[in-house]
Design an enzyme around this catalytic site. Sequence first.
Site, PDB file in Angstrom:
ATOM      1  CG  ASP A 151      49.237 -23.642 -15.052  1.00  0.00           C
ATOM      2  OD1 ASP A 151      48.212 -23.445 -15.732  1.00  0.00           O
ATOM      3  OD2 ASP A 151      49.492 -22.989 -14.023  1.00  0.00           O
ATOM      4  CG  ASP A 165      46.099 -21.858 -18.720  1.00  0.00           C
ATOM      5  OD1 ASP A 165      44.962 -21.436 -18.493  1.00  0.00           O
ATOM      6  OD2 ASP A 165      47.008 -21.898 -17.873  1.00  0.00           O
TER       7      ASP A 165
HETATM    8  P1  ADP Z   1      41.066 -18.955 -14.520  1.00  0.00           P
HETATM    9  O1  ADP Z   1      41.687 -19.180 -13.182  1.00  0.00           O
HETATM   10  O2  ADP Z   1      41.815 -19.643 -15.659  1.00  0.00           O
HETATM   11  O3  ADP Z   1      40.830 -17.524 -14.836  1.00  0.00           O
HETATM   12  P2  ADP Z   1      38.591 -20.104 -13.402  1.00  0.00           P
HETATM   13  O4  ADP Z   1      37.506 -20.834 -14.122  1.00  0.00           O
HETATM   14  O5  ADP Z   1      39.265 -20.790 -12.273  1.00  0.00           O
HETATM   15  O6  ADP Z   1      39.645 -19.687 -14.542  1.00  0.00           O
HETATM   16  O7  ADP Z   1      38.004 -18.751 -12.856  1.00  0.00           O
HETATM   17  C1  ADP Z   1      37.328 -17.871 -13.715  1.00  0.00           C
HETATM   18  C2  ADP Z   1      37.222 -16.510 -13.071  1.00  0.00           C
HETATM   19  O8  ADP Z   1      36.409 -16.592 -11.889  1.00  0.00           O
HETATM   20  C3  ADP Z   1      38.546 -15.972 -12.586  1.00  0.00           C
HETATM   21  O9  ADP Z   1      39.286 -15.348 -13.601  1.00  0.00           O
HETATM   22  C4  ADP Z   1      38.088 -15.002 -11.501  1.00  0.00           C
HETATM   23  O10 ADP Z   1      37.700 -13.791 -12.098  1.00  0.00           O
HETATM   24  C5  ADP Z   1      36.870 -15.682 -10.902  1.00  0.00           C
HETATM   25  N1  ADP Z   1      37.245 -16.417  -9.684  1.00  0.00           N
HETATM   26  C6  ADP Z   1      37.388 -17.747  -9.555  1.00  0.00           C
HETATM   27  N2  ADP Z   1      37.735 -18.086  -8.302  1.00  0.00           N
HETATM   28  C7  ADP Z   1      37.843 -16.930  -7.603  1.00  0.00           C
HETATM   29  C8  ADP Z   1      38.159 -16.594  -6.245  1.00  0.00           C
HETATM   30  N3  ADP Z   1      38.470 -17.511  -5.324  1.00  0.00           N
HETATM   31  N4  ADP Z   1      38.146 -15.281  -5.889  1.00  0.00           N
HETATM   32  C9  ADP Z   1      37.848 -14.331  -6.791  1.00  0.00           C
HETATM   33  N5  ADP Z   1      37.534 -14.577  -8.076  1.00  0.00           N
HETATM   34  C10 ADP Z   1      37.515 -15.857  -8.480  1.00  0.00           C
HETATM   35 MG    MG Z   2      46.546 -21.941 -15.703  1.00  0.00          MG
END
Ligand code: ADP
Ligand code: MG
Length: 298
Positions: free
Chosen positions: A243, A38
């Site tokens: 994590d 990850d």
């Molecule tokens: P990761 O955290 O592993 O990148 P996520 O599926 O949680 O994977 O999120 C994918 C993408 O969506 C993030 O990399 C980000 O670009 C966007 N994203 C998610 N949640 C938020 C948030 N609260 N604010 C801004 N961008 C977000």
């Molecule tokens: Mg992570």
Amino acid sequence: ATPTSIMVGTGKGAENGILIKDAESLERAHRIQTIVVDKTGTLTQGKPTVTDYLTVRGTADRNEIRLLQMAAAVERNSEHPLAEAVVQYAASQGVDKKSLPAVQDFDAVTGNGVQGRVNGRLVQIGTDRWMQSLGIQTESLQSRRQAWEAAAKTTAWIAVDGKAEGLIGISDALKESSTRAVGALQKMGLEVVMLTGDNQQTAEAIAQEVGIRRIFAEVRPDQKAAQIKQLQSEGKQVAMVGDGINDAPALAQADVGISIGTGTDVAIAASDITLISGDLQGIVTAIQLSKATIANIR
Ligand code: ADP
Ligand code: MG
């Protein structure tokens, strides 16, 4: 397997900050061929900070701070690490955390971002891919976005009522141990693969820094386990290192699930091995221990 050699193996693990759940986990670790890692919180420190912020209207924009305030108001409702980074940045720019405007209809859009209504206006913060799918025009800052992502930053648009108004660049530094651990695993003949929900460009930039050649980016949380399954169907023994809550199904699906001690309880519970300090060199040590234990048994 002799119980004594297993006990020696798990004992040595514990001395090195590596908690091994049971004898089978220790045994399985020596067969691993592919290690899926990850990105956020595993390869990186998982402490993102906002490094860049621009508005579409440019430096003369008097609404710069107000836009940031709306973004912080919405992000305050999110538990995503990026959300905390935005709220902190807004505070550092003088946005008072205690007097953020109220938010209606808050929604976390999985893998994409967050949205909510502030004073009746729809505020959406998230990925370029999401903005495209919403039909929101983002031309003016696209070259900035590409430059920031090429510098391994995650980017988020701030759109108001269907119009892109601002762009945020967020940096999450690599762990000190990442590059060396990836190199050591590759030297042992293992393939290291990156798995992330983040965008392709940012993932590629991070991968290049640590020497990873195969990437699965823009993977939604519910698809992480399926990616592990796919690698297993190629006939590979697969370990997953992660994590987050999002990583738990993938950790359970993997032949060996490895969690980070500083990560979420859900990820730790779903794993076979826990690296207490989060030092990725622990993966190398765990596999070496497994090999030594098996050699002792035979
Ligand atoms: P990761 O955290 O592993 O990148 P996520 O599926 O949680 O994977 O999120 C994918 C993408 O969506 C993030 O990399 C980000 O670009 C966007 N994203 C998610 N949640 C938020 C948030 N609260 N604010 C801004 N961008 C977000
Ligand atoms: Mg992570």
